[in-house]
Design an enzyme around this catalytic site. Structure first.
Site, short mmCIF file in Angstrom:
data_model
loop_
_atom_site.label_atom_id
_atom_site.label_comp_id
_atom_site.label_asym_id
_atom_site.label_seq_id
_atom_site.Cartn_x
_atom_site.Cartn_y
_atom_site.Cartn_z
N GLU A 67 0.91 -1.24 0.03
CA GLU A 67 -0.01 0.19 -0.10
C GLU A 67 0.92 1.41 -0.09
OE1 GLU A 67 -1.28 1.87 3.53
OE2 GLU A 67 -1.19 0.03 4.83
N LYS A 201 -4.86 -2.40 14.46
CA LYS A 201 -4.16 -1.60 15.32
C LYS A 201 -4.91 -1.77 16.81
CE LYS A 201 -3.23 1.42 11.34
NZ LYS A 201 -3.97 0.67 10.36
#
Length: 717
Positions: A67, A201
């Site tokens: 990404e 996360k």
């Protein structure tokens, strides 16, 4: 009428044949459809595919998507640029081709060069592009970094099955009230790409994230020794993953199963961060809580929340969270690249291949035929060596060489993965070679029981010069005409065939015959003074396009052809160039170009003039037979004697760089300078072919970025 009978029933043979034909027809139709889809994609106006990725797609080499939101929005400059370069290099080192995805001027780029990476790393006000944002950003001609969902879409369109990121998004804390759920999760539910990440996360609601992934039908597996689901900086989240894969091979089997079933959902491979980074997990968690509290007080929500929290956590931890972030992304890249390699091997073993492999007819591979050796390099400490049985102090190391293998290795690292034809024993040496050469297409390498893999021992002086070489090379005689003929289709379709002097004379003659019949360019690597003349013992040499001898090998070739040769070879550069031109001249009646390697003096190209330089175009020597013969001398990239580690692969690296540039359609100066760059890397390397050689380190951009001495061109008459 014939029947097959058993105790249950009798089935007419013609019906069985009909069913088999139907199945084969369906399979061929599916393959044809896949080829059409890939071709359509590569010509889609919305996409721009980097040449190295195109080559990998065409040859079926493992690819890892990366990404760019982490570059454009996740880290500050210049750490973001350094991280992006390092991650790409890690992917290459572990056998795959990196394909960083980004949006530049309204086009989805799959694979970015260094200039484009720098643009995304340094530019401000770039769009953070997910599925929702893609249509608008493309329609406006804007630029941006792709998130997990945006990158997954591009990877799937390209036929890339493995995607590496840091950590995916998820359900935000309090998401049951705010409905703040990352589009990464819904993308995983509808796009069949394997995402390798450090879980999610820890600022997110991990329990609800796992529940949401289950609802979306996403297979989630923890990677390694534990089923514990990781939480970005932390190895433990307090939640168990539904499944576990212990290594790359198990992960590849899982991905292959999903692809075989044709499910529209992806798979999440959750990789715990390295233990040394996880030690500070509680410090990061405390900082995250503080950052979330500040975000709530400022009313920061949505896609702005994660960048704010990550930046604030980095500030609260004095930069330690950024270091850990980089470390876990690099770790994911290592794991993801190995998974992609394992997936490629699994598909090949099953005989199914992937979509891009079916497209080889549209992008044929170069072919390299030659020797594969295990090299034992003994380097003395002193420039002057003792003789007469005395022991010289120094170091002995093992590397993997062979002229053909070296050339195939260099071309593979430059994104031009050739089909390599060679022979080895079936022993401990061959297993080591196959592991080391996992980034290469070794599909044409023969392994024979009862034979020794070729071994070579080189004794090198302290200044890096070859003093003595000993070799057990009998296995090379097994690269026979009969064996090579198995791959006739590869030879007929190749953009170039490279063959080295280790190959038997009959095989060289066969390859030259095929090349003449199908107008395939052939490059001959003479290997050494004793083997240099093999093609010149018959008329086979007239089918060659390029040769790359040193001065001694060039003299041996002329002696074989009956031309006068000097007894002693000069050492002064001007005399070396004059002698090389004299010896190259008779060969240019048939050859396109003679590339004379001059060691520390650089390289001399001898051929026909076109546009002020020596032409490398294969048709020049026939279309312009009366053209002016000229020679161009290119100085080497300066490398001091103290810096030289190994000279054994420098010449092969030089030709690898030249051929790579030639296949890319570059001009002569660029091709030669790519070769000189490659050679300089290998002179600094313990291995014959430096692992630092890549599509980034040896590229058009790198050539343009350097200051080069002008090549000196002169007429050969």
């Amino acid at each position: 009428m014939l029947f097959m009978a058993d105790t249950q029933s009798a089935i007419p043979v013609y019906k069985m044949i009909g069913k088999l034909a139907c199945k084969l027809g369906s399979r061929m139709a599916a393959v044809t459809y896949s080829i059409i889809q890939v071709r359509r994609f590569l010509h889609d106006a919305h996409f721009r595919v980097q040449s190295s990725v195109q080559e990998a797609l065409a040859s079926g080499k493992p690819i890892v998507a990366l990404e760019s939101a982490i570059i454009a929005h996740g880290m500050p400059y210049p750490q973001n640029l350094s991280m992006a370069r390092n991650v790409e290099e890690i992917v290459r080192t572990h056998g795959s081709v990196p394909a960083t995805v980004g949006i530049l001027n309204g086009k989805i780029h799959i694979g970015l060069n260094d200039e484009e990476l720098h643009f995304l790393a340094k530019s401000e006000n770039l769009v953070k592009v997910s599925r929702r944002d893609l249509p608008y950003v493309l329609s406006q001609g804007s630029s941006g970094g792709t998130t997990v969902s945006g990158t997954m879409i591009a990877a799937h369109k390209a036929g890339i099955h493995v995607f590496v990121t840091g950590g995916i998004g998820g359900v935000h804390r309090g998401g049951e009230i705010t409905m703040d759920v990352s589009t990464d999760l819904t993308e995983l539910g509808r796009t069949p790409v394997a995402v390798v990440s450090a879980g999610v996360k820890s600022i997110l609601d991990i329990g609800r994230t796992l529940e949401f992934l289950e609802t979306q039908g996403v297979c989630v597996a923890a990677f390694g020794e534990s089923r514990e689901f990781p939480a970005f900086f932390c190895r433990q989240s307090g939640f168990q993953a539904p499944y576990q894969v212990q290594n790359e091979e198990e992960a590849a089997k899982l991905i292959a199963s999903i692809l075989a079933l044709g499910l529209s959902s992806g798979v999440l491979i959750a990789v715990p961060c390295p233990k040394e980074q996880a030690a500070s997990g509680q410090i990061f968690e405390d900082a995250i809580q503080q950052a979330l509290k500040e975000a709530r007080s400022k009313g920061i929500i949505g896609k702005e929340l994660t960048p704010f929290v990550l930046q604030r956590v980095n500030e609260l931890t004095s930069g330690k969270s950024l270091d850990s972030n980089i470390a876990l992304v690099q770790n994911n890249a290592r794991v993801g690249s190995r998974i992609a390699v394992a997936l490629g091997k699994l598909k090949k073993a099953q005989g199914k291949g992937n979509l891009p492999q079916s497209g080889r007819a549209t992008a044929p591979q170069p072919v390299v035929i030659g020797g594969t050796n295990v090299d034992f390099i003994a380097k003395a400490r002193n420039a002057t060596m003792l003789v007469g049985g005395q022991t010289n102090t120094g170091k002995v190391s093992r590397t993997f060489g062979g002229v053909g293998r070296n050339l195939a290795d260099c071309l593979s690292r430059l994104g031009r993965t050739p089909f390599f034809i060679s022979a080895m024993g079936k022993d401990e040496h061959s297993e080591s070679i196959l592991r080391y050469c996992s980034h290469m297409d070794m599909g044409g390498v023969l392994q024979l029981e009862g034979h020794n893999t070729a071994t070579y021992c080189a004794v090198i002086t302290g200044s890096g010069e070859l003093s003595l070489g000993l070799g057990d090379m009998d296995i090379h005689q097994q690269i026979t005409e009969h064996y090579v003929s198995r791959y006739k289709q590869h030879l007929c379709m190749a953009p170039v065939v490279c063959i080295d002097g280790n190959v038997p004379i009959a095989t060289i003659q066969y390859v030259c015959q095929i090349a003449r019949e199908h107008q395939v360019p052939v490059c001959y690597e003479p290997t050494d003074e004793n083997k240099a003349s093999k093609p010149f013992l018959s008329d086979s040499w007239r089918a060659l396009t390029y040769i790359s001898p040193n001065l001694r090998e060039l003299r041996a070739i002329n002696r074989t052809l009956g031309h006068p040769v000097p007894t002693d070879l000069p050492s002064r550069l001007e005399d070396v160039v004059r002698t090389a031109m004299t010896l190259a001249c008779p060969l240019l009646t048939q050859l396109c170009c003679v590339v004379v390697t001059l060691g520390s003096h650089g390289v001399l190209l001898c051929g026909r003039s076109m546009g002020g330089s020596v032409s490398l175009h294969p048709g020049t020597h026939t279309q312009n037979a009366a053209g002016e013969l000229c020679a161009a001398h290119y100085p080497a990239v300066p490398v001091s004697r103290e810096e030289i580690v190994n000279v054994s692969g420098a010449g092969d690296s030089l030709m690898g760089g030249i051929i790579s540039g030639l296949l890319a359609g570059y001009d002569t100066d660029t091709c030669v300078r790519m070769g000189l760059l490659s050679a300089s890397f290998s002179l600094h390397s313990r291995e014959p072919i430096s692992q630092k050689i890549s599509t980034f380190s040896v590229s058009l951009e790198q050539v343009k970025a350097r200051s080069w001495p002008e090549a000196k061109t002169c007429r050969m008459d």
